[in-house]
Design a protein around this motif. Sequence first.
Motif: not given
Lengths: 175, 468
Positions: B236-242, B252-253, B319-320, B326-329
């Motif tokens: 699931h780590t690699i799935v999250s890397f997708d 992108h977190t 994000a804040w 862009y992250e915030r939005y």
Amino acid sequence: MKNKYLLGFFNDEEVLMHALEEVKKETQAPIHEVYSPFPIHGIDDILGYKRTRLPIAAFLFGCVGLSCGLGMQTWMLGYDWPMNIGGKPYLAWPDFVPVSFEFTVLVTAFGMVGTFLLASGFFPGAPAKIPDPRVTDDLFCVAFNSSAIGDKAQAITQALKHHGAIEVREQEVEL
Amino acid sequence: MTYESPLRRPLITGKTSYKQITDDIAGPVEAKPTKWWTYGFAVSFAALCLYLFSVGYLLFTGVGVWGLNKTVDWGWDITNFVFWVGIGHAGTLISAVLLLFRQKWRTAVNRSAEAMTIFAVVCAGMYPLLHAGRPWVIYWGLPLPNTFGSLWVNFNSPLLWDIFAISTYFSVSLVFWYVGLIPDIATIRDRATGLSKTIYGVLSFGWNGSAKAWSRFEVVSLILAGLSTPLVLSVHTIVSFDFATSVIPGWHTTIFPPYFVAGAIFSGFAMVLTLLIIARKAMRLEHLITLNHIDVMCKIIMVTGSIVGSAYITEFFIAWYSAVEYERYAFINRAFGPYWWAYWSMMTCNVITPQLFWSRKLRRNLLAVFIISIFVNIGMWFERFVIIVTSLHRDYLPSSWAMYSPTWVEISMFVGSFGLFFTLFFLFAKFLPVIAIAEVKTVVKTSSEEFIAETAKKDGIQVPIEVD
């Protein structure tokens, strides 16, 4: 190949363990094997089994998997056909970690299980070499090779019965 | 013999014997299918037919029949992929991690949970395969010598890591499951007659239950557990890397890997509970899969649900705090944009419902557990939908903002994937032992109600055994 065995049956693993210890003390007879429906902890010591070397095999398979995985990626992207991806280094080794890891796990798992099956003579369709069909259900069985115990058969039978065996019989069977 | 405190709750209730356990678990395999099994199988098979039809239609027409557009180019396909992969994680956790931690309660649930893992990964694997558009050339994703000028696959890409991760996970889980099944198949073989004796005989690999075989078997199981533990985390780590290795705001977190793994276990346990609550009743296994088992699984759901909940809040805060516009939005848009309903469904189902399990009464109320487990499944599906669709649908260029809704093909494929999953599960429940027979027998002398009462008497302890 069928051989003659002296088989002692028990319906409880603790009684069996105790009986084996006693029989070993009383008669010094070599035990051929013990059959049980589930693993009995501590029986390896009584039977004098050494710890299996499967972990070593697993480690070696792991080394093979790791070097194949890492080697494959290094050779393909570093030497055989280097690809320029956004000007990043050809040999970006952190990127090779996931695939190398998966390779390691894959080769270790398959290699070790394959070794286990091969060493134990288990394969699809292999004949089941069991003393009695109930040993995969609720029966515990100790087998002595008749040719190895010689004239001690009588003494062993008595000792087994004395220590709680529900049945002792001599039988020609393939084990 | 290990000593087990009589204060622990029993894992096997009522009177029991080794013979009884074999009969209880092998019985349904040997008996004719029950009425409920037949109905359940028929419904699942109908859904599987819907799946085959929609997949067939997709293959003949092309992925254009999905509702994707050039802005939202990942939709229900990847949502369902991540959903199903996540479902699988509980099985490996139960069989591997709990084995390493020597949790005895796993013996009653590991077999069916592992089977679920395999079937869920089958369902999951179909999505990237079909999303690739031309499944018949999917082998291009493998590093094979080829005629295109020995151009190799790109090992820097998380999508390629995913191919390796999912296929390794599937095959290692399958091996782990099958190795565990061998002694139990042998048990069925030795009770069967005629044709089924031959079939189970072939499948049992000639298992003989010798002390040598058991000793090796236990070491192999332990090492496989040791391998599967990092493997399940890696998958699931690699799935999250997708998502996490991309540059899309909202994806992108760095929190993604742990948060995905916790979410996967959370959803997997919910699915295990949904299935087992029905299975234990239908197959009359209440004395082996007890309320105590359900209770501990609810606790795991609560813990992982809390991890997931704090991850949602952390993500929002960061994000804040990052002060990236862009992250915030992306996050404001998630919660208050046009897909607000998806976000708040996710928050309600995943953050609030698992907290109900603080109540012991609810953890031991089957109907409540069943309903909550379904809510968790829904919530975890929404989580993936929210992450994928809300992050994509409003990108950097407002002129290309778009909305996404699935077409009938996506919907019937998703409904149909449950058909695939349940058809496989029903077949498993009919033809293989749903509980690890040999493993349950190993806990009789430590954790059965009868034994605990005996130890308590010997130790002179007043035991508050609750018979539920």
